[in-house]
Scaffold this motif. Structure first.
Motif, mmCIF file in Angstrom:
data_model
loop_
_atom_site.group_PDB
_atom_site.id
_atom_site.type_symbol
_atom_site.label_atom_id
_atom_site.label_comp_id
_atom_site.label_asym_id
_atom_site.label_seq_id
_atom_site.Cartn_x
_atom_site.Cartn_y
_atom_site.Cartn_z
ATOM 1 N N MET A 86 5.383 36.213 10.059
ATOM 2 C CA MET A 86 6.527 35.620 10.223
ATOM 3 C C MET A 86 6.935 35.671 11.614
ATOM 4 S SD MET A 86 10.507 35.306 8.585
ATOM 5 C CE MET A 86 11.449 34.131 8.570
ATOM 6 N N GLN A 87 7.420 34.573 12.337
ATOM 7 C CA GLN A 87 7.720 34.622 13.795
ATOM 8 C C GLN A 87 9.305 33.940 13.667
ATOM 9 O OE1 GLN A 87 5.089 33.481 16.438
ATOM 10 N NE2 GLN A 87 3.062 33.988 15.164
ATOM 11 N N PHE A 88 10.085 34.329 14.563
ATOM 12 C CA PHE A 88 11.435 33.836 15.065
ATOM 13 C C PHE A 88 11.986 34.363 16.228
ATOM 14 C CE2 PHE A 88 11.975 38.032 12.810
ATOM 15 C CZ PHE A 88 13.196 38.397 13.267
ATOM 16 N N ASP A 89 13.074 33.643 16.646
ATOM 17 C CA ASP A 89 13.873 33.881 18.036
ATOM 18 C C ASP A 89 14.898 34.932 17.421
ATOM 19 O OD1 ASP A 89 11.602 32.813 19.580
ATOM 20 O OD2 ASP A 89 12.748 31.098 19.441
ATOM 21 N N TYR A 90 15.211 35.831 18.257
ATOM 22 C CA TYR A 90 16.543 36.610 18.095
ATOM 23 C C TYR A 90 16.963 37.000 19.451
ATOM 24 C CZ TYR A 90 19.877 39.891 16.332
ATOM 25 O OH TYR A 90 21.035 40.735 16.131
ATOM 26 N N LYS A 91 18.180 36.345 19.926
ATOM 27 C CA LYS A 91 18.703 36.729 21.188
ATOM 28 C C LYS A 91 17.778 36.253 22.100
ATOM 29 C CE LYS A 91 22.014 39.822 19.769
ATOM 30 N NZ LYS A 91 22.558 41.437 20.017
ATOM 31 N N GLU A 92 17.383 37.214 23.189
ATOM 32 C CA GLU A 92 16.489 36.789 24.146
ATOM 33 C C GLU A 92 15.045 37.239 24.136
ATOM 34 O OE1 GLU A 92 18.029 40.770 25.753
ATOM 35 O OE2 GLU A 92 19.120 39.183 24.713
ATOM 36 N N PHE A 93 14.695 37.594 22.574
ATOM 37 C CA PHE A 93 13.443 37.919 22.226
ATOM 38 C C PHE A 93 12.658 36.876 21.131
ATOM 39 C CE2 PHE A 93 16.067 41.629 23.088
ATOM 40 C CZ PHE A 93 15.277 42.268 24.108
ATOM 41 N N HIS A 94 11.502 37.085 21.259
ATOM 42 C CA HIS A 94 10.771 36.416 20.244
ATOM 43 C C HIS A 94 9.935 37.297 19.388
ATOM 44 C CE1 HIS A 94 8.194 33.378 18.151
ATOM 45 N NE2 HIS A 94 7.223 34.064 18.283
ATOM 46 N N ILE A 95 10.136 37.518 17.915
ATOM 47 C CA ILE A 95 9.730 38.438 17.217
ATOM 48 C C ILE A 95 8.527 37.924 16.016
ATOM 49 C CG2 ILE A 95 10.358 40.045 15.379
ATOM 50 C CD1 ILE A 95 13.207 39.919 16.670
ATOM 51 N N ASP A 96 7.610 38.743 16.013
ATOM 52 C CA ASP A 96 6.332 38.335 15.143
ATOM 53 C C ASP A 96 6.332 39.584 14.089
ATOM 54 O OD1 ASP A 96 4.023 37.949 13.637
ATOM 55 O OD2 ASP A 96 2.731 37.720 15.449
ATOM 56 N N THR A 97 6.498 39.231 12.969
ATOM 57 C CA THR A 97 6.660 40.665 11.860
ATOM 58 C C THR A 97 5.634 40.279 10.911
ATOM 59 O OG1 THR A 97 8.239 39.429 10.469
ATOM 60 C CG2 THR A 97 9.164 40.804 12.034
ATOM 61 N N SER A 98 4.361 39.845 11.170
ATOM 62 C CA SER A 98 3.077 39.535 10.359
ATOM 63 C C SER A 98 3.012 40.990 9.906
ATOM 64 C CB SER A 98 2.234 38.768 11.267
ATOM 65 O OG SER A 98 2.632 37.691 11.570
ATOM 66 N N PRO A 99 2.772 41.307 8.662
ATOM 67 C CA PRO A 99 2.490 42.467 7.954
ATOM 68 C C PRO A 99 0.673 42.661 7.890
ATOM 69 C CG PRO A 99 3.072 41.038 6.144
ATOM 70 C CD PRO A 99 3.235 40.343 7.564
ATOM 71 N N LEU A 100 0.283 43.572 7.918
ATOM 72 C CA LEU A 100 -1.276 44.148 7.765
ATOM 73 C C LEU A 100 -1.303 44.182 6.200
ATOM 74 C CD1 LEU A 100 -4.195 45.004 8.799
ATOM 75 C CD2 LEU A 100 -3.318 47.070 8.893
ATOM 76 N N ASP A 101 -2.296 43.527 5.711
ATOM 77 C CA ASP A 101 -2.693 43.634 4.350
ATOM 78 C C ASP A 101 -3.969 44.678 4.354
ATOM 79 O OD1 ASP A 101 -3.425 43.357 1.754
ATOM 80 O OD2 ASP A 101 -3.901 41.182 1.833
ATOM 81 N N GLU A 102 -3.914 45.661 3.651
ATOM 82 C CA GLU A 102 -4.938 46.658 3.350
ATOM 83 C C GLU A 102 -4.966 47.120 1.836
ATOM 84 O OE1 GLU A 102 -7.139 48.270 5.324
ATOM 85 O OE2 GLU A 102 -6.607 46.973 7.046
ATOM 86 N N GLY A 103 -5.830 46.470 1.082
ATOM 87 C CA GLY A 103 -6.195 46.779 -0.201
ATOM 88 C C GLY A 103 -5.020 46.865 -1.357
ATOM 89 N N GLY A 104 -4.321 45.674 -0.975
ATOM 90 C CA GLY A 104 -3.028 45.383 -1.942
ATOM 91 C C GLY A 104 -1.787 46.184 -1.434
ATOM 92 N N ARG A 105 -1.751 46.928 -0.355
ATOM 93 C CA ARG A 105 -0.660 47.459 0.141
ATOM 94 C C ARG A 105 -0.336 46.587 1.547
ATOM 95 N NH1 ARG A 105 2.746 49.823 -3.007
ATOM 96 N NH2 ARG A 105 3.720 51.059 -1.228
ATOM 97 N N TYR A 106 0.789 46.480 1.915
ATOM 98 C CA TYR A 106 1.278 45.604 3.080
ATOM 99 C C TYR A 106 1.922 46.569 4.109
ATOM 100 C CZ TYR A 106 -0.046 41.742 0.137
ATOM 101 O OH TYR A 106 -0.506 41.017 -0.606
ATOM 102 N N TYR A 107 1.300 46.658 5.350
ATOM 103 C CA TYR A 107 1.957 47.599 6.290
ATOM 104 C C TYR A 107 3.263 46.991 7.392
ATOM 105 C CZ TYR A 107 -1.036 51.125 4.387
ATOM 106 O OH TYR A 107 -1.379 51.886 3.513
ATOM 107 N N ALA A 108 4.173 47.145 7.075
ATOM 108 C CA ALA A 108 5.058 46.470 7.901
ATOM 109 C C ALA A 108 5.094 46.821 9.406
ATOM 110 C CB ALA A 108 6.652 47.006 7.521
ATOM 111 N N ARG A 109 5.073 45.774 10.215
ATOM 112 C CA ARG A 109 4.729 46.182 11.835
ATOM 113 C C ARG A 109 5.399 44.667 12.605
ATOM 114 N NH1 ARG A 109 -1.428 46.173 12.285
ATOM 115 N NH2 ARG A 109 -1.171 48.230 11.745
ATOM 116 N N ALA A 110 5.824 44.980 13.685
ATOM 117 C CA ALA A 110 6.555 44.017 14.518
ATOM 118 C C ALA A 110 6.205 44.184 15.837
ATOM 119 C CB ALA A 110 7.959 44.198 14.347
#
Length: 72
Positions: A1-25
């Motif tokens: 998911m991508q969105f803008d916040y204040k003066e930043f652009h943020i991409d929070t696409s998780p990594l899918d590894e074997g049925g677990r999802y790793y949060a990262r930004a």
């Protein structure tokens, strides 16, 4: 998911590894009229979650806190 916040652009696409999802930004400074967005921070893995929605939510919280701490 991508969105803008204040003066930043943020991409929070998780990594899918074997049925677990790793949060990262990835956080970018939003581009000026003359250039491209520049990455300013990569979170690395912020933990694993049972769903992509949970991982996205965790990454969004982390990214917003990071941006709030650095906004003027």
């Amino acid at each position: 998911m991508q969105f803008d916040y204040k003066e930043f652009h943020i991409d929070t696409s998780p990594l899918d590894e074997g049925g677990r999802y790793y949060a990262r930004a990835k956080i970018y400074r939003r581009p000026s009229a003359a250039g491209d967005a520049v990455e300013v921070k990569y979170s690395g893995d912020l933990g694993d979650y049972p769903s992509d929605a949970s991982a996205i939510e965790a990454a969004q919280r982390w990214a917003i806190e990071w941006c709030n701490a650095r906004s003027g």
